[in-house]
Write a protein that holds these residues in place. Structure first.
Motif, mmCIF file in Angstrom:
data_model
loop_
_atom_site.group_PDB
_atom_site.id
_atom_site.type_symbol
_atom_site.label_atom_id
_atom_site.label_comp_id
_atom_site.label_asym_id
_atom_site.label_seq_id
_atom_site.Cartn_x
_atom_site.Cartn_y
_atom_site.Cartn_z
ATOM 1 N N LEU A 80 0.819 -1.207 0.000
ATOM 2 C CA LEU A 80 0.000 0.000 0.000
ATOM 3 C C LEU A 80 0.855 1.260 0.000
ATOM 4 C CD1 LEU A 80 -2.867 1.276 0.268
ATOM 5 C CD2 LEU A 80 -2.496 1.212 2.748
ATOM 6 N N ARG A 81 0.486 2.198 -0.877
ATOM 7 C CA ARG A 81 1.098 3.539 -0.918
ATOM 8 C C ARG A 81 -0.024 4.560 -0.946
ATOM 9 N NH1 ARG A 81 6.049 4.971 -1.544
ATOM 10 N NH2 ARG A 81 5.433 6.960 -2.443
ATOM 11 N N MET A 82 0.232 5.692 -0.326
ATOM 12 C CA MET A 82 -0.697 6.817 -0.378
ATOM 13 C C MET A 82 0.103 8.041 -0.786
ATOM 14 S SD MET A 82 -3.396 6.390 2.654
ATOM 15 C CE MET A 82 -4.221 4.856 2.977
ATOM 16 N N ASP A 83 -0.067 8.436 -2.035
ATOM 17 C CA ASP A 83 0.704 9.549 -2.574
ATOM 18 C C ASP A 83 -0.143 10.812 -2.608
ATOM 19 O OD1 ASP A 83 3.156 8.151 -3.112
ATOM 20 O OD2 ASP A 83 2.069 7.120 -4.709
ATOM 21 N N VAL A 84 0.398 11.884 -2.051
ATOM 22 C CA VAL A 84 -0.289 13.171 -1.997
ATOM 23 C C VAL A 84 -0.214 13.825 -3.373
ATOM 24 C CG1 VAL A 84 -0.275 15.475 -0.969
ATOM 25 C CG2 VAL A 84 0.215 13.459 0.455
ATOM 26 N N ARG A 97 -5.540 15.756 -1.218
ATOM 27 C CA ARG A 97 -6.055 14.852 -2.253
ATOM 28 C C ARG A 97 -4.987 13.787 -2.422
ATOM 29 N NH1 ARG A 97 -6.538 17.882 -7.014
ATOM 30 N NH2 ARG A 97 -4.618 16.971 -7.784
ATOM 31 N N VAL A 98 -5.388 12.536 -2.256
ATOM 32 C CA VAL A 98 -4.441 11.422 -2.196
ATOM 33 C C VAL A 98 -4.857 10.350 -3.194
ATOM 34 C CG1 VAL A 98 -3.570 9.591 -0.662
ATOM 35 C CG2 VAL A 98 -3.981 11.873 0.241
ATOM 36 N N VAL A 99 -3.886 9.690 -3.794
ATOM 37 C CA VAL A 99 -4.164 8.486 -4.570
ATOM 38 C C VAL A 99 -3.552 7.312 -3.794
ATOM 39 C CG1 VAL A 99 -2.141 8.757 -6.091
ATOM 40 C CG2 VAL A 99 -4.050 7.330 -6.817
ATOM 41 N N ALA A 100 -4.398 6.326 -3.537
ATOM 42 C CA ALA A 100 -3.963 5.125 -2.822
ATOM 43 C C ALA A 100 -3.834 3.987 -3.828
ATOM 44 C CB ALA A 100 -4.961 4.756 -1.730
ATOM 45 N N ARG A 101 -2.766 3.203 -3.677
ATOM 46 C CA ARG A 101 -2.521 2.058 -4.564
ATOM 47 C C ARG A 101 -2.062 0.876 -3.730
ATOM 48 N NH1 ARG A 101 -0.046 6.506 -7.035
ATOM 49 N NH2 ARG A 101 -0.897 7.033 -9.061
ATOM 50 N N GLY A 102 -2.487 -0.315 -4.102
ATOM 51 C CA GLY A 102 -2.029 -1.504 -3.402
ATOM 52 C C GLY A 102 -2.541 -2.766 -4.061
ATOM 53 N N THR A 103 -2.060 -3.895 -3.558
ATOM 54 C CA THR A 103 -2.443 -5.205 -4.077
ATOM 55 C C THR A 103 -3.013 -6.027 -2.929
ATOM 56 O OG1 THR A 103 -0.569 -5.045 -5.587
ATOM 57 C CG2 THR A 103 -1.625 -7.212 -5.383
ATOM 58 N N PHE A 104 -4.181 -6.633 -3.139
ATOM 59 C CA PHE A 104 -4.885 -7.386 -2.099
ATOM 60 C C PHE A 104 -4.236 -8.760 -1.949
ATOM 61 C CE2 PHE A 104 -9.249 -9.315 -0.883
ATOM 62 C CZ PHE A 104 -8.928 -9.255 0.461
ATOM 63 N N LEU A 105 -3.300 -8.847 -0.994
ATOM 64 C CA LEU A 105 -2.521 -10.076 -0.798
ATOM 65 C C LEU A 105 -2.716 -10.720 0.566
ATOM 66 C CD1 LEU A 105 0.847 -8.876 -2.377
ATOM 67 C CD2 LEU A 105 -0.901 -10.335 -3.432
ATOM 68 N N GLY A 106 -3.391 -10.062 1.481
ATOM 69 C CA GLY A 106 -3.542 -10.604 2.829
ATOM 70 C C GLY A 106 -4.982 -10.564 3.278
ATOM 71 N N ARG A 122 -8.849 7.295 -5.533
ATOM 72 C CA ARG A 122 -8.628 8.637 -5.001
ATOM 73 C C ARG A 122 -9.344 8.796 -3.658
ATOM 74 N NH1 ARG A 122 -6.249 8.152 -9.267
ATOM 75 N NH2 ARG A 122 -4.967 9.695 -10.250
ATOM 76 N N GLN A 123 -8.752 9.613 -2.808
ATOM 77 C CA GLN A 123 -9.314 9.894 -1.489
ATOM 78 C C GLN A 123 -9.074 11.362 -1.164
ATOM 79 O OE1 GLN A 123 -7.006 7.401 1.137
ATOM 80 N NE2 GLN A 123 -7.906 5.521 0.354
ATOM 81 N N THR A 124 -9.884 11.905 -0.258
ATOM 82 C CA THR A 124 -9.570 13.191 0.337
ATOM 83 C C THR A 124 -9.509 13.003 1.842
ATOM 84 O OG1 THR A 124 -11.892 13.874 0.436
ATOM 85 C CG2 THR A 124 -10.620 14.589 -1.485
ATOM 86 N N HIS A 125 -8.544 13.638 2.450
ATOM 87 C CA HIS A 125 -8.370 13.599 3.897
ATOM 88 C C HIS A 125 -8.251 15.032 4.387
ATOM 89 C CE1 HIS A 125 -7.592 9.236 4.223
ATOM 90 N NE2 HIS A 125 -7.151 9.392 2.982
ATOM 91 N N TRP A 126 -8.947 15.319 5.448
ATOM 92 C CA TRP A 126 -8.931 16.645 6.072
ATOM 93 C C TRP A 126 -8.411 16.472 7.487
ATOM 94 C CZ3 TRP A 126 -11.380 21.060 3.729
ATOM 95 C CH2 TRP A 126 -11.930 20.785 2.473
ATOM 96 N N PHE A 127 -7.454 17.286 7.860
ATOM 97 C CA PHE A 127 -6.870 17.227 9.194
ATOM 98 C C PHE A 127 -6.955 18.599 9.846
ATOM 99 C CE2 PHE A 127 -4.670 13.908 6.878
ATOM 100 C CZ PHE A 127 -4.604 12.856 7.780
ATOM 101 N N ARG A 141 -13.381 8.430 1.094
ATOM 102 C CA ARG A 141 -12.634 7.417 0.353
ATOM 103 C C ARG A 141 -13.553 6.762 -0.674
ATOM 104 N NH1 ARG A 141 -11.687 6.080 5.904
ATOM 105 N NH2 ARG A 141 -13.351 4.579 5.598
ATOM 106 N N ASP A 142 -12.962 6.325 -1.769
ATOM 107 C CA ASP A 142 -13.706 5.598 -2.793
ATOM 108 C C ASP A 142 -13.516 4.103 -2.541
ATOM 109 O OD1 ASP A 142 -15.036 4.697 -4.984
ATOM 110 O OD2 ASP A 142 -13.767 5.718 -6.448
ATOM 111 N N ASP A 143 -14.081 3.628 -1.440
ATOM 112 C CA ASP A 143 -13.915 2.223 -1.068
ATOM 113 C C ASP A 143 -14.581 1.272 -2.065
ATOM 114 O OD1 ASP A 143 -12.448 2.930 1.204
ATOM 115 O OD2 ASP A 143 -14.242 3.042 2.458
#
Length: 162
Positions: A80-84, A97-106, A122-127, A141-143
């Motif tokens: 999993l990576r979350m790139d801003v 605004r973040v793009v999340a990428r990963g492979t479902f292995l577990g 794509r996701q948005t996170h507010w802090f 999140r676009d789950d």
């Protein structure tokens, strides 16, 4: 005087954006979980619990909750990576605004078996930032896209009408 106030304001916004950028880079991408103690406030309000979480939004111990979220997600998506892609700050709030990428292995307890398929969503996170730490979090999140791309759910047959 006004220029000095403006410069100080811009400096605070830059520092706040830096905290959020570090959150994604150090905690999520570098897996430096010790950074949770520095970046996350102990008294943290989470408005966006993990998908299918039994825990309602509310106050959590920030560093512990973040380490648990990272463990849960990377247990399913070890790469999993979350790139801003963009950061915007106003007052004490930073939006990412973040793009999340990963492979479902577990697999997690009670979850579907891994499919070996990858996702990009794509996701948005507010802090909210206070005292040099992240103290509050909201997310959109676009789950569904993630679940379709990884084969956890199938899209309806035929797709939307034309």
């Amino acid at each position: 005087m006004a220029e000095e106030v403006e410069r100080e304001h811009r400096s605070k916004l830059t520092e706040a954006k830096g905290l959020v950028r570090r959150h994604f880079q150090e905690i999520w991408n570098d897996r430096r979980l010790d950074a949770c103690d520095e970046l996350m406030a102990d008294d943290f309000f989470e408005h966006a619990p993990a998908p299918f979480s039994q825990t309602p939004p509310g106050r959590v111990h920030g560093p512990s909750a973040m380490r648990g979220t990272v463990a849960w997600l990377t247990g399913q998506f070890p790469d999993l990576r979350m790139d801003v892609e963009a950061l915007i700050a106003e007052d004490d709030v930073v939006a990412a605004r973040v793009v999340a990428r990963g492979t479902f292995l577990g697999q997690t307890a009670g979850g579907p078996p891994p499919t070996g398929r990858s996702f990009e969503a794509r996701q948005t996170h507010w802090f909210r930032v206070a005292g040099g730490q992240l103290v509050e979090h909201w997310a959109t999140r676009d789950d569904l896209t993630t679940m379709i791309q990884t084969g956890i759910v199938r899209p309806p047959a035929g797709g939307p009408p034309a």
